[in-house]
Design a protein around this motif. Structure first.
Motif, mmCIF file in Angstrom:
data_model
loop_
_atom_site.group_PDB
_atom_site.id
_atom_site.type_symbol
_atom_site.label_atom_id
_atom_site.label_comp_id
_atom_site.label_asym_id
_atom_site.label_seq_id
_atom_site.Cartn_x
_atom_site.Cartn_y
_atom_site.Cartn_z
ATOM 1 N N ALA A 269 96.744 78.903 85.590
ATOM 2 C CA ALA A 269 95.691 78.970 86.603
ATOM 3 C C ALA A 269 94.851 80.228 86.426
ATOM 4 C CB ALA A 269 96.312 78.931 88.000
ATOM 5 N N PHE A 270 95.483 81.368 86.121
ATOM 6 C CA PHE A 270 94.744 82.607 85.929
ATOM 7 C C PHE A 270 93.840 82.535 84.704
ATOM 8 C CE2 PHE A 270 97.621 85.260 88.713
ATOM 9 C CZ PHE A 270 96.596 85.701 89.526
ATOM 10 N N SER A 271 94.343 81.935 83.610
ATOM 11 C CA SER A 271 93.504 81.798 82.418
ATOM 12 C C SER A 271 92.320 80.889 82.718
ATOM 13 C CB SER A 271 94.325 81.235 81.253
ATOM 14 O OG SER A 271 94.819 79.945 81.551
ATOM 15 N N GLY A 272 92.565 79.865 83.546
ATOM 16 C CA GLY A 272 91.485 78.954 83.919
ATOM 17 C C GLY A 272 90.433 79.637 84.773
ATOM 18 N N VAL A 273 90.872 80.424 85.761
ATOM 19 C CA VAL A 273 89.908 81.078 86.651
ATOM 20 C C VAL A 273 89.109 82.138 85.900
ATOM 21 C CG1 VAL A 273 91.337 82.984 87.549
ATOM 22 C CG2 VAL A 273 89.624 81.915 89.010
ATOM 23 N N PHE A 274 89.722 82.782 84.902
ATOM 24 C CA PHE A 274 88.986 83.749 84.093
ATOM 25 C C PHE A 274 87.875 83.056 83.310
ATOM 26 C CE2 PHE A 274 88.342 85.959 80.036
ATOM 27 C CZ PHE A 274 87.917 87.206 80.503
#
Length: 240
Positions: free
Chosen positions: A84-89
């Motif tokens: 999720a963090f890689s996606g939001v970045f």
């Protein structure tokens, strides 16, 4: 003894256990169904809103908001947040480009450059004999980089898989970049959505196929723990 602890043989597959372990590891490494949905949802929302109102700002803000919301949900549920963090970045960079340029195509450009760069990296690493996929998946299989010198069968499998990822990614972006240059933003967005999942599924399938039929990974973590336990036992016997 687990499938990861079984002796490594150069002949190839070690049976159904090896396939099951490989499938589970790949499922975890690439985020599974939920991770895939979370990766696709912000981009899908952007292109849907832009198709309706042609407004870059509202489309970008909506995509960014849903990406952040997905991270918050994972945090509240105490789930793994790496995907999720890689996606939001990635979405955040796309939103910044779109708002800065005022062009909907700007939302897609950073991800396209990143994907094409990955295609080149996978291909070059395979050709150089240091396959990138082995670096990424080695820790997942608890073998780290032991495949490079101790397990030639797995090095060959990682090389094939990395080459497959590279060629699939390069083919994908050979389609998308001409659309970016000469197509309109709506066409580009929907083609991007259409090409989001199939190439990934194909690349993961080839990875599973090559690794499931390769020798079992050498669990270097288990080896280290066994060596450490043996040293402690020897020290106790010596009265140290």
């Amino acid at each position: 003894m687990t499938s990861l602890d079984k002796p490594t043989t150069p002949e190839g597959p070690v049976g159904d256990d090896q396939k099951a372990v490989t499938q589970a590891a790949l499922f975890d490494a690439f985020g599974g169904i939920r991770g895939t949905v979370e990766t696709m949802l912000p981009g899908l929302l952007f292109v849907m809103i832009y198709t309706i109102n042609k407004d870059v700002k509202s489309s970008a803000i909506a995509a960014g908001a849903v990406a952040v919301l997905l991270v918050i949900v994972r945090l509240l549920r105490k789930d793994t947040v790496k995907h999720a963090f890689s996606g939001v970045f990635g979405v955040g960079v796309g939103v910044a480009f779109a708002l800065f340029t005022g062009d909907a195509k700007g939302f897609y450009l950073p991800g396209m450059i990143y994907g094409a760069g990955l295609g080149v990296a996978f291909t070059v690493s395979a050709l150089l004999g240091f396959p990138l996929l082995g670096v990424v998946l080695g820790p997942v299989f608890k073998e780290n980089l032991s495949w490079r010198t101790r397990n030639p069968g797995r090095k060959k499998a990682y090389t094939k898989a990395s080459l497959a990822w590279g060629l699939i990614f390069l083919a994908k972006y050979a389609i998308l970049f001409p659309l970016y240059w000469w197509g309109d933003a709506t066409q580009l967005g929907w083609v991007l959505i259409a090409l989001k999942l199939p190439p990934m599924v194909l690349a993961v399938y080839f990875t599973w196929l090559f690794l499931a039929n390769a020798p079992a990974p050498i669990d270097v973590i288990a080896e280290y723990e066994a060596q450490e336990a043996a040293e402690k036992a020897a020290a106790r016997e010596r009265g140290v």
